[in-house]
Design an enzyme around this catalytic site. Sequence first.
Site, short mmCIF file in Angstrom:
data_model
loop_
_atom_site.label_atom_id
_atom_site.label_comp_id
_atom_site.label_asym_id
_atom_site.label_seq_id
_atom_site.Cartn_x
_atom_site.Cartn_y
_atom_site.Cartn_z
N ARG A 1 50.67 68.25 49.12
CA ARG A 1 49.75 67.11 49.07
C ARG A 1 49.80 66.42 47.71
O ARG A 1 50.17 67.00 46.70
CB ARG A 1 48.31 67.57 49.34
CG ARG A 1 48.06 68.16 50.70
CD ARG A 1 46.57 68.36 50.92
NE ARG A 1 45.97 69.21 49.89
CZ ARG A 1 44.67 69.25 49.63
NH1 ARG A 1 43.82 68.48 50.30
NH2 ARG A 1 44.20 70.05 48.68
N TYR B 1 57.03 80.46 27.40
CA TYR B 1 58.11 80.58 28.37
C TYR B 1 59.45 80.64 27.65
O TYR B 1 59.63 80.02 26.59
CB TYR B 1 58.09 79.37 29.31
CG TYR B 1 58.23 79.70 30.78
CD1 TYR B 1 57.49 80.73 31.37
CD2 TYR B 1 59.09 78.97 31.60
CE1 TYR B 1 57.60 81.00 32.72
CE2 TYR B 1 59.21 79.23 32.95
CZ TYR B 1 58.46 80.25 33.51
OH TYR B 1 58.58 80.53 34.85
N ASP C 1 48.06 64.41 40.81
CA ASP C 1 48.66 65.74 40.90
C ASP C 1 49.45 65.80 42.19
O ASP C 1 48.87 65.80 43.28
CB ASP C 1 47.56 66.81 40.86
CG ASP C 1 48.07 68.20 41.19
OD1 ASP C 1 49.27 68.45 40.99
OD2 ASP C 1 47.25 69.03 41.66
N ASP D 1 52.57 71.74 36.66
CA ASP D 1 51.20 71.94 37.12
C ASP D 1 50.57 73.15 36.45
O ASP D 1 49.38 73.15 36.09
CB ASP D 1 51.14 72.05 38.64
CG ASP D 1 52.05 73.13 39.20
OD1 ASP D 1 52.98 73.59 38.50
OD2 ASP D 1 51.85 73.52 40.37
N ARG D 2 51.36 74.20 36.25
CA ARG D 2 50.87 75.39 35.55
C ARG D 2 50.52 75.04 34.10
O ARG D 2 49.49 75.46 33.58
CB ARG D 2 51.92 76.50 35.60
CG ARG D 2 52.26 76.97 37.00
CD ARG D 2 53.52 77.83 37.03
NE ARG D 2 53.34 79.09 36.30
CZ ARG D 2 54.33 79.92 36.02
NH1 ARG D 2 55.58 79.61 36.37
NH2 ARG D 2 54.09 81.04 35.37
#
Length: 255
Positions: A12, A96, A7, A105-106
């Site tokens: 990070r 969406y 991820d 990531d969502r």
Amino acid sequence: MCFIAIDVGNTRLKWALYDAPRPGARLLSHGAVFLETIDSLAETEWRHLPAPTSMLGCVVAGEGVKRRVDEQLELWDVEPRWVVSSAEAAGVTNGYDHPSRLGVDRWVAMVAARQRVLAAGTPRPALVVMVGTCVTVDSLDASGRFLGGLILPGFGLMLRALEMGTAGLKAPTGDAVAFPTNTSDALMSGGADAISGAVERVYRRLVERTGGVPMLLMTGGAAVKLAPIVDLNFETVDTLIFEGLLKLQSLRAPT
């Protein structure tokens, strides 16, 4: 059959090595590094890991960062694969306007949230809150359809904006308290209340929209700062994105 999930956020890179590419696999090792240091992963944190046979990741930090991670993955004979948001996956429907533009990531976190809802029994809505450089608050209905979500600045961005736009507000990090009596606590409490207020407002909207009680999941490096002041029942899941990557990988893995 080890599997590595990656991820890559705005600040990070987080990684986790599992003993198999499927939900519920055993976690063997994990870590996190700042993006400035990812070019040494193959020589440091990854050097002595068991070699994974598959990899899946999500990246929001841009193509340049993704290429740097791909270079580090050359340590192993593994094909770099990166999730792209789609119209549907793993029981989640992407509502969406332009599904491919939803932050990956969502998308992955919502896939994981949906799996947790189904594992708990009766389908119900879910609210997924990720607290990092940015804060996202995303809603799923009981059928797994993504209804929409908010994007807010995270704690660090809020504080830096105040420091840049005002005079004399450079203060040490404070605490979130009910009635701040110093500048440090006032800054932290303002940010925390802004974020938690948004979460609680969307939660109420989701209840009104669906008629159900949502499962509220929180994740992200800064979730610990928000958790003490959210006046709702929630679960903090540090591995939420990894759980989503495991699920998506399992759909592609040979049976």
